[in-house]
Design an enzyme around this catalytic site. Structure first.
Site, PDB file in Angstrom:
ATOM      1  N   ASP A  23      48.707  15.691   0.978  1.00  0.00           N
ATOM      2  CA  ASP A  23      48.229  14.641   1.878  1.00  0.00           C
ATOM      3  C   ASP A  23      47.109  15.271   2.702  1.00  0.00           C
ATOM      4  O   ASP A  23      47.359  16.110   3.562  1.00  0.00           O
ATOM      5  CB  ASP A  23      49.387  14.170   2.765  1.00  0.00           C
ATOM      6  CG  ASP A  23      48.939  13.203   3.860  1.00  0.00           C
ATOM      7  OD1 ASP A  23      47.751  12.824   3.884  1.00  0.00           O
ATOM      8  OD2 ASP A  23      49.789  12.833   4.692  1.00  0.00           O
ATOM      9  N   LYS A  87      37.460  14.063   7.505  1.00  0.00           N
ATOM     10  CA  LYS A  87      37.791  12.992   6.556  1.00  0.00           C
ATOM     11  C   LYS A  87      37.040  11.695   6.888  1.00  0.00           C
ATOM     12  O   LYS A  87      36.724  10.916   5.998  1.00  0.00           O
ATOM     13  CB  LYS A  87      39.295  12.752   6.594  1.00  0.00           C
ATOM     14  CG  LYS A  87      39.811  11.739   5.596  1.00  0.00           C
ATOM     15  CD  LYS A  87      41.326  11.703   5.633  1.00  0.00           C
ATOM     16  CE  LYS A  87      41.911  10.626   4.751  1.00  0.00           C
ATOM     17  NZ  LYS A  87      43.380  10.628   4.845  1.00  0.00           N
ATOM     18  N   GLU A 187      47.211   6.482  -0.481  1.00  0.00           N
ATOM     19  CA  GLU A 187      48.270   6.896   0.453  1.00  0.00           C
ATOM     20  C   GLU A 187      49.440   5.899   0.470  1.00  0.00           C
ATOM     21  O   GLU A 187      50.597   6.315   0.397  1.00  0.00           O
ATOM     22  CB  GLU A 187      47.691   7.100   1.850  1.00  0.00           C
ATOM     23  CG  GLU A 187      46.816   8.355   1.920  1.00  0.00           C
ATOM     24  CD  GLU A 187      45.867   8.381   3.108  1.00  0.00           C
ATOM     25  OE1 GLU A 187      45.974   7.500   3.985  1.00  0.00           O
ATOM     26  OE2 GLU A 187      45.018   9.288   3.164  1.00  0.00           O
ATOM     27  N   ASP A 211      50.825   2.059   8.502  1.00  0.00           N
ATOM     28  CA  ASP A 211      50.537   3.477   8.752  1.00  0.00           C
ATOM     29  C   ASP A 211      49.821   3.646  10.089  1.00  0.00           C
ATOM     30  O   ASP A 211      48.618   3.398  10.197  1.00  0.00           O
ATOM     31  CB  ASP A 211      49.674   3.991   7.580  1.00  0.00           C
ATOM     32  CG  ASP A 211      49.309   5.464   7.704  1.00  0.00           C
ATOM     33  OD1 ASP A 211      49.536   6.060   8.778  1.00  0.00           O
ATOM     34  OD2 ASP A 211      48.788   6.019   6.716  1.00  0.00           O
TER      35      ASP A 211
END
Ligand code: AMP
Length: 618
Positions: A23, A87, A187, A211
């Site tokens: 991850d 990211k 994800e 999330d």
């Protein structure tokens, strides 16, 4: 075309090599595997330390990167050399991130607005791919240390909304870190797999994955049909998460103590202590009814009910996103079969309660929400390794398919391991004024330069009407059908000229040949990426030289003699850097040339506007 169990990965898979699940998060990253004995997914950690590795890279004075907890220490003391949230920059141009420019404490290069962003640290330039590769290399190193075996194959997760460029940037980062990236997985798909959702071969089910992390919120609606995941919709807020909750507590305390934030900003240490205490309070309130601490001789306290009142609007925003996601998926809340909770902030009982109430059923929260994505990636890795025999194996492409772009680079349109049938399209343009044809060369393979890959076909798209460079829009489509036939279509959208060819990739390659091509790509990954970065810098430099020279001819009258001299010098320096083939030097000189020309480029723009206005009666 091939089945996963008998192709690509196979040669080494039969040797039962460990494939890890990674991850790669905005705030934290981690690695998980399927435990060889218990067959259950576990997150890797060193003794009693946390499994989470902060996704932070700090560069010391010599430019050596350090990743993780050690690097995080420098966030406050050395912000210019400490890169967080790389990211957020993956696969983006500065134009894409310019709105959030104030968020970054390090230097994000902003001169060529369409080019991919770079980060400058000292005299070196790093792409977000480079930065992510440092994080992945650290994760690989840790995993090897813990498992006491080499780790070369991985499944990496990305947000469901990542586009092709962002996914490719993530693949490249893996390759650069010495990892063979067997699959990029969404994800939310990984989180569902961790709960065993979607592992049944038959049947249909609809899932919402909620999330809420430290800095971002994502909601994804997935449909799983006979084991195949489909993303129906995604929604969210790229700047909403645990950090906002911490800030709500800080604001509450400051109001209680009548402290002005501007005054507090003058004592960064105190501000930092308050910030850390606010996070501590938030975490404590997930399991107790009140929190109290003493800072600087003063008592700071907060009760759970006050806290819940403070975060009500934040939770409300996430529920609004859920409503939007459902609307896009054309579903209502009652049609969702399961809800999966991901991200540290979903530990907050009020968050769980609000989500459960909105969807009208209990949420899945039994797995550690910080680890669930990595654990699911490990489940996916295990399926790819062929260990989970019950799982449906889909037809996939054994090697990447792409075209040649400037400087002889391979641009991948269909990454290897993509499911078939598939269709991918991308737009290109010309780089010479009046260019009437464009050569399209189709390649197969994993190397960065086309010369190291297998050429499948080449054709010329002719009849493009004369236009200035950059204006034509050539749409290239790759359609890979279930029989493994690749149809390549090139169409200039302004004029409609079109050409279509059919190729048969990989059909005449043996498994051994495929395996060899993969092996070569891993062995040469680092060298290839260095070369790619150089070719990209050189191409960018050459384009800037051409544009600037053209500009000088056209607008010389706007420039002072001194500006003409300065520009000529900057042009020369860039030309020399290109000849010397030094990537960082080329980028430094691109920066310098842009700095020199910026003032009169703006002047020329003003003139153009004035000229345009002159003709109009206003
Ligand atoms: P992530 O980006 O998924 O690692 O999420 C980290 C976020 O979760 C941070 O904002 C943490 O402060 C938050 N977090 C971690 N544990 C808890 C907890 N027990 N209660 C509330 N928030 C938490």
């Amino acid at each position: 075309m091939a089945k996963i169990g008998i192709n690509i990965a196979t040669g080494s898979l039969q040797k039962a090599e460990m494939i890890v699940g990674i991850d790669l998060g905005t705030t934290n990253s981690l690695v998980a595997i399927i435990h060889p004995e218990t067959k259950q997914p576990v997150a890797l950690k060193e003794h009693d330390s946390s499994s989470l590795v902060p996704s932070v890279v700090h560069f010391d004075v010599f430019g050596n990167p350090e990743v993780g907890q050690g690097a995080k220490r420098y966030l406050e003391s050395d912000p210019a050399n400490t890169i967080f949230s790389a990211k957020r920059l993956m696969g983006k141009s500065y134009k894409d991130v310019s709105q959030s420019a104030g968020y970054f404490t390090y230097k994000v290069i902003d001169d060529n607005t369409d080019a991919l962003v770079k980060v400058q640290v000292g005299s070196s330039f790093y792409s977000p791919t480079d930065l992510s590769s440092f994080i992945l290399a650290e994760l690989k190193k840790r995993a090897e240390h813990i498992l006491k075996t080499p780790v070369t194959k991985a499944v990496i997760t990305v947000p469901a909304y990542f586009n092709d460029a962002q996914r490719q940037a993530t693949r490249d980062a893996g390759k650069l870190a010495g990892l063979d990236v067997l699959r990029i997985v969404n994800e939310p798909t990984a989180a569902s797999l961790a709960y065993g959702l979607g592992l049944e071969k038959e049947g249909e089910t609809t899932i919402a994955v909620y999330d809420l992390g430290g800095g971002t919120f994502d909601i994804s609606i997935l449909k799983i049909t006979d084991g195949v995941f489909d993303v129906l919709s995604t929604n969210g807020d790229t700047y909403l998460g645990g950090d906002d909750i911490d800030r709500a507590i800080i604001d509450y305390w400051l109001a209680q103590k009548s402290i002005d934030i501007k005054v507090l900003q003058k004592s960064p240490n105190l501000l930092q202590t308050i910030r850390l205490s606010a996070e501590e309070a938030k975490k404590a309130l997930s399991s107790s009814d009140q929190f109290e601490t003493t800072i600087d001789g003063q008592v700071y306290q907060i009760t759970k009910s006050v806290f819940e009142g403070l975060i009500d609007s934040i939770i409300g925003k996430t529920i609004d996103c859920c409503k939007n996601a459902l609307a896009d998926a054309k579903l209502n809340a009652g049609q969702i079969d399961s809800i999966v909770m991901v991200g540290g902030s979903t530990r907050i009982p009020a968050v769980k309660a609000a989500v459960a109430s909105f969807f009208g059923k209990p949420v899945n929260d039994s797995i550690n929400p910080d680890e669930v994505v990595a654990l699911g990636a490990a489940v996916q890795a295990d399926i790819l390794a062929g260990n989970n025999k019950d799982f449906l194996l889909l037809d996939i492409t054994p090697l990447s398919l792409g075209i040649e772009t400037m400087g002889g680079l391979m641009e991948v349109l269909v990454p290897r391991n993509s499911k078939v049938p598939t269709q991918v399209g991308r737009q290109y343009t010309t780089h010479v004024d009046g260019q009437s044809s464009m050569r399209v060369s189709v390649y197969q393979g994993e190397r960065d330069l086309v010369k190291d890959n297998r050429k499948l076909a080449e054709f010329n798209l002719t009849g493009i009407p004369g236009m200035p460079a950059g204006l034509p829009k050539v749409d290239i489509q790759f359609l890979l059908n279930a029989d493994g036939i690749l149809v390549v279509k090139a169409k200039e959208l302004r004029s409609g000229v079109e050409q279509i060819i059919e190729v048969k990739p990989a059909l005449d390659l043996t498994d051994d040949q495929v395996e060899k091509m993969l092996q070569d790509s891993i062995e040469n990954a680092a060298a290839d990426m260095v070369l790619r970065a150089l070719v990209e810098a050189r191409t960018e430099g050459e384009q800037l030289l051409a544009v600037t020279e053209k500009f000088m001819v056209k607008h010389q009258s706007l420039l002072t003699p001194d500006e003409v001299t300065q520009t000529a010098l900057a042009l020369q320096a860039l030309q020399l850097a290109i000849t010397m083939e030094d990537k960082n030097l080329i980028q430094t000189k691109i920066e310098a040339l842009n700095e020199t020309t910026r003032p009169f480029a703006e002047r020329a723009m003003d003139e153009a506007v004035k000229g345009a206005l002159k003709g109009k009666s206003i």
